[in-house]
Every structure is written in C-alpha cells, then in structure tokens.
Design an enzyme around this catalytic site. Structure first.
Site, short mmCIF file in Angstrom:
data_model
loop_
_atom_site.label_atom_id
_atom_site.label_comp_id
_atom_site.label_asym_id
_atom_site.label_seq_id
_atom_site.Cartn_x
_atom_site.Cartn_y
_atom_site.Cartn_z
N HIS A 1 8.31 -2.94 0.18
CA HIS A 1 8.03 -1.58 -0.30
C HIS A 1 7.76 -1.58 -1.81
O HIS A 1 6.90 -0.82 -2.29
CB HIS A 1 9.17 -0.62 0.02
CG HIS A 1 8.80 0.78 -0.37
ND1 HIS A 1 7.96 1.56 0.39
CD2 HIS A 1 9.05 1.49 -1.50
CE1 HIS A 1 7.74 2.70 -0.24
NE2 HIS A 1 8.38 2.69 -1.39
N HIS B 1 2.36 6.16 -2.56
CA HIS B 1 2.12 5.61 -1.22
C HIS B 1 0.72 5.96 -0.73
O HIS B 1 0.05 5.15 -0.09
CB HIS B 1 3.18 6.12 -0.23
CG HIS B 1 4.59 5.84 -0.67
ND1 HIS B 1 5.67 6.46 -0.13
CD2 HIS B 1 5.07 5.00 -1.64
CE1 HIS B 1 6.77 6.02 -0.72
NE2 HIS B 1 6.43 5.15 -1.65
N HIS C 1 8.15 2.07 -11.23
CA HIS C 1 6.85 2.65 -11.56
C HIS C 1 6.54 2.57 -13.06
O HIS C 1 5.43 2.24 -13.46
CB HIS C 1 6.80 4.11 -11.10
CG HIS C 1 7.06 4.26 -9.64
ND1 HIS C 1 6.18 3.80 -8.69
CD2 HIS C 1 8.10 4.79 -8.96
CE1 HIS C 1 6.66 4.05 -7.48
NE2 HIS C 1 7.83 4.65 -7.62
N ASP D 1 4.51 0.04 -3.58
CA ASP D 1 4.53 0.93 -4.75
C ASP D 1 3.66 0.38 -5.88
O ASP D 1 2.91 1.12 -6.52
CB ASP D 1 5.97 1.06 -5.28
CG ASP D 1 6.79 2.09 -4.52
OD1 ASP D 1 6.23 2.92 -3.79
OD2 ASP D 1 8.04 2.05 -4.67
#
Ligand SMILES: [Zn+2]
Length: 318
Positions: free
Chosen positions: A247, A90, A274, A251
């Site tokens: 969101h 973030h 991720h 990311d």
C-alpha cells in the site's frame, strides 16, 4: 476507439478514458459522501479535478505538485481560490497505473471516496470502460542523478534507472506488520497485478488520536486494515502477507503522478509518507540538472507503468 495493448499501433500516444465512469462513497477522513465522475479530457490537459459543488470562484484544481498543500495522512490539493480536494492518492495511482494521461475528475465534495481503501475498484472500472488513445505523443521525465529528501528517520530518493522502478521498506513495532520490504519493476502493469488491491492501514492505538483531530471519520474495517500488536482486527486479515508495504508503494505511485508526466527512475522509500514523496519531487525539480523531459519513443513507452495492461491482470482479492 483503439484499446491500448503492446501489439497495437500508436503505443506512444497519450490516452484518456473512453467514457465517463462514476464512483460514489464516503471519504476516509472527513466521512462525507461524494460522487466522483472520471471524464475523458483533451490532449495535453493532464489530470484535473473540478469541484462541481462549489458555487463561486475557480472550481478547477489541476493534479500537479504546485497545488499540493500540507495535510496529514493524505494528499490534498488546493487552487489559488482555496478550493481543495483531499485523499486523491489512490485515484491518482489508479490513473497512472492504467496509463491514463488526461482526465477531468468532477466531484461534488471535498474528498475522493475511499471505497475499499485500495485502488482496486478505480482500476477495475477504468479497465472495464476502456482506454482511448489520443493523437499526440507522450512525454516523460527521466531522472539523471540521485536526488534525496529526508525528514527525521524517514527518507526517499530517486536514482537513475532505465525502467520505472520502486523499492520500499517500512518498520512497525506491531508484530502484525513488523519490517517489510519490496522492490518492483513498475513496467507493463506491475501496479495492476501486484499493488492495486492493497488497502490503507492503521494501528488501533492511533484511531482515537486521529478522530480527535477530525481525521479518519469515515474509516471502518471495510475500508482500512486495522492492526493491534500481533492481531489484524479487520475481518479477513491481510490480502497479501506484505499488504502494508504494497500500500505504501501504491501511495507513492499516486504522489509521483503529481509530477505531471511519468517518471523514469528508481524511487526508493524508507518509512516515507506523502510529505516525503512531495518533498522529493520538489527537490528533483529544484535543479534542472537532476532530470530531463523527453518525448517517448515506442521502446520507452513500453516500459511505463500502465502500458498494455488488461482487466484479466487485476490482482485477485483473496
Ligand atoms: Zn493510501
């Protein structure tokens, strides 16, 4: 000091923060409190963490793909001395989304404060403090051909594009999330206007499993949106009807920033976490024919994510 805007001379220059900025708070996964100071850094130094609580060995951890290590539910960096820092994504999104190329990030613990679970407070403080232009031109990575990375049903790809662009889709069985898709041209502050306040989220049914693995120990309704079936358990509900997919885009921007330079291409993600984005970056760099590193002229720089953005554009939290 010259504050960057579309109207000023020097738009194709690197930038850093104009003064140190302090953040303090609990880490999402380890639950430990830490103090983070974002400091101005020299031309060409990039983004680098420094673990000031570590007494011996190399305390510096450059925020680059080569230092990414396997981690669950967050991005973790580790240097060759085994010194690490977690949940950097973030903060990385905030820096790249505000057009910061160089910064030293001093931290006295193993995990970046989660704050409200989004990048909102990082962005607000960076823009409030101001951005300092540096007398060196910017470089960027241009995607030349489509590159993919897949794992199970999740995947992500980069496609050539004149502007940095992002598309993302997610599918959850919980009705509160369901299927969500969003496409955004990432130029000129889109991140700050549309994505930066979207918080991390999880399913209530997964909380116990995460905690038994030593994860989400600092999680609360104040720093994550928790859903259970059709219900949003966190008070106040979602900030946007599609906050979860926003969101995921936040990311992805933070993970893409580990390339070291802004990427000019179209990132497309489907249920990608991720690890998928890190794998995609590795595939991109695995073949020199996939990309080129360019010196940015004014026209290119004007379309990068953080250019010309101001505090008044930050998304308003409902
Ligand atoms: Zn996140």
């Amino acid at each position: 000091m010259r504050i960057r805007s579309n109207a000023v001379w020097g738009i194709d220059l690197q930038s850093t923060v104009s003064r140190p900025i302090i953040f303090e708070g609990t880490g999402l996964h380890k639950g430990l409190c830490s103090k983070l100071v974002v400091l101005p850094a020299n031309i060409g130094s990039g983004i680098c963490f420094k673990r000031i609580d570590v007494k011996a060995g190399n305390k510096f951890i450059p925020a680059v793909l080569d230092n990414v290590v396997n981690s669950e539910l967050c991005t973790r960096l580790e240097n060759s001395d085994g010194v690490s820092v977690s949940t950097i994504e973030h903060l990385m999104a905030a820096l790249t989304g505000c057009g910061i190329n160089n910064a030293l990030l001093e931290i006295d613990g193993p995990e970046v404060p989660i704050l409200d679970g989004s990048a909102l407070l990082f962005v607000k403080e960076i823009l409030k403090t101001g951005i300092k232009l540096q007398q060196q031109s910017l470089k960027a990575i241009r995607v030349l051909r489509t590159v993919e990375f897949k794992h199970g049903s999740a995947w992500a790809k980069f496609e050539p594009s004149t502007n940095p662009k992002m598309s993302f889709s997610i599918e959850f069985s919980d009705e509160a999330i369901g299927t969500q898709s969003k496409t955004l041209d990432m130029s000129n502050g889109s991140f700050v206007r549309e994505l930066c306040d979207s918080r991390t989220f999880c399913r209530y049914s997964e909380v116990e499993a995460m905690r038994s693995k030593g994860l989400a120990l600092g999680g609360s309704y104040e720093n994550a949106v928790v859903v259970d079936g059709k219900n949003v358990l966190s008070p106040g509900g979602f900030r946007h009807f599609d906050e979860p997919v926003r969101h995921k885009m936040l990311d992805a921007l933070g993970d893409i920033a580990l390339a070291g330079y802004p990427i000019i291409g179209h990132y497309v993600g489907y249920r990608a976490g991720h690890g998928i984005t890190h794998g995609l970056l590795r595939n991109l760099f695995a073949d020199a024919g996939n990309f080129e590193i360019i010196s940015c002229d004014k026209e290119i720089v004007e379309n990068l994510p953080g250019i010309g953005v101001t505090l008044s554009e930050v998304c308003k939290v409902a």
